[in-house]
Motif scaffolding. Structure first.
Motif, mmCIF file in Angstrom:
data_model
loop_
_atom_site.group_PDB
_atom_site.id
_atom_site.type_symbol
_atom_site.label_atom_id
_atom_site.label_comp_id
_atom_site.label_asym_id
_atom_site.label_seq_id
_atom_site.Cartn_x
_atom_site.Cartn_y
_atom_site.Cartn_z
ATOM 1 N N SER A 61 8.590 53.281 10.086
ATOM 2 C CA SER A 61 9.363 52.059 10.033
ATOM 3 C C SER A 61 10.796 52.378 10.422
ATOM 4 C CB SER A 61 9.305 51.447 8.639
ATOM 5 O OG SER A 61 9.958 52.272 7.725
ATOM 6 N N ARG A 62 11.435 51.416 11.038
ATOM 7 C CA ARG A 62 12.851 51.588 11.328
ATOM 8 C C ARG A 62 13.565 50.289 11.025
ATOM 9 N NH1 ARG A 62 15.317 53.406 15.756
ATOM 10 N NH2 ARG A 62 13.723 54.817 16.481
ATOM 11 N N ILE A 63 14.858 50.423 10.771
ATOM 12 C CA ILE A 63 15.661 49.250 10.481
ATOM 13 C C ILE A 63 16.137 48.658 11.806
ATOM 14 C CG2 ILE A 63 17.761 48.405 9.352
ATOM 15 C CD1 ILE A 63 15.691 49.383 7.368
ATOM 16 N N VAL A 64 15.908 47.386 11.976
ATOM 17 C CA VAL A 64 16.411 46.706 13.172
ATOM 18 C C VAL A 64 17.377 45.605 12.723
ATOM 19 C CG1 VAL A 64 14.289 47.180 14.468
ATOM 20 C CG2 VAL A 64 14.557 44.984 13.293
ATOM 21 N N THR A 65 18.332 45.322 13.578
ATOM 22 C CA THR A 65 19.325 44.295 13.287
ATOM 23 C C THR A 65 19.106 43.131 14.240
ATOM 24 O OG1 THR A 65 20.872 46.050 12.704
ATOM 25 C CG2 THR A 65 21.807 43.856 13.037
ATOM 26 N N VAL A 66 19.094 41.919 13.694
ATOM 27 C CA VAL A 66 18.979 40.729 14.543
ATOM 28 C C VAL A 66 20.314 40.542 15.254
ATOM 29 C CG1 VAL A 66 18.613 38.226 14.563
ATOM 30 C CG2 VAL A 66 17.314 39.676 12.969
ATOM 31 N N VAL A 67 20.295 40.552 16.598
ATOM 32 C CA VAL A 67 21.548 40.410 17.349
ATOM 33 C C VAL A 67 21.658 39.064 18.057
ATOM 34 C CG1 VAL A 67 21.966 42.890 17.595
ATOM 35 C CG2 VAL A 67 20.600 41.702 19.329
ATOM 36 N N ALA A 68 20.559 38.337 18.204
ATOM 37 C CA ALA A 68 20.638 37.011 18.816
ATOM 38 C C ALA A 68 19.435 36.180 18.397
ATOM 39 C CB ALA A 68 20.686 37.117 20.339
#
Ligand code: ZN
Length: 161
Positions: A105-112
């Motif tokens: 698992s990895r952390i993703v950031t919502v950018v749009a």
């Protein structure tokens, strides 16, 4: 005592970026505690701490490669909103845990969020940035056998369990 492999060191720090914005700081809290040489810290910062002792102060500029890595644009993905159906509060800046093909698992950031398309960025938020650390070493001691076994520091600035 000087900082070397398997010593526990504590230090206060202020982290700024190239624009002199403060990203993180231990001010007002416990100093950060870590076990030297075990990968607890980014490698560039460990290199600067090596050989330092209590009371030593220094500034270090650490290139992305020795910090959180260069940005990988392949980690930026645009998906249909239906992929995020379980997320109630979908918005820019939200961090989500995503599982990849390799089950890691990895952390993703919502950018749009545009219409029914959502773009997420799996890069570490500090990837691609030169990090500027202002460091003040507070203490250096031997790690205990239990700390080496657990791979983290116990007590102030570390784990309590
Ligand atoms: Zn522990």
């Amino acid at each position: 005592m000087q900082i070397s492999s398997q010593k526990v060191a504590t230090f206060h720090y202020t982290l700024t970026n190239d624009d002199d914005e403060v990203l993180d700081s231990s001010d007002g809290g416990d100093p950060l505690a870590y076990i030297h040489g075990t990968g607890n810290l980014i490698s560039g910062l460990e290199q600067h701490l090596e050989g330092k002792g209590a009371g030593d102060q220094f500034m270090a500029a650490i290139a992305a490669a020795q910090a959180y890595g260069e940005r990988d644009e392949e980690l930026v993905q645009t998906l249909g909103k239906e992929s995020f159906a379980e997320i109630e509060d979908l918005r820019v800046g939200l961090q989500l845990e995503a599982s990849g093909d390799d089950d890691e698992s990895r952390i993703v950031t919502v950018v749009a969020v545009e219409g029914d398309r959502v773009t997420v960025d799996g890069n570490h938020p500090l990837a691609g940035q030169t990090l500027h650390f202002d460091v003040n070493v507070v203490s250096v001691r031997e790690a205990t056998a239990t700390e080496l076994d657990h791979g983290h520091v116990h007590g102030p600035g570390g784990h309590h369990h």
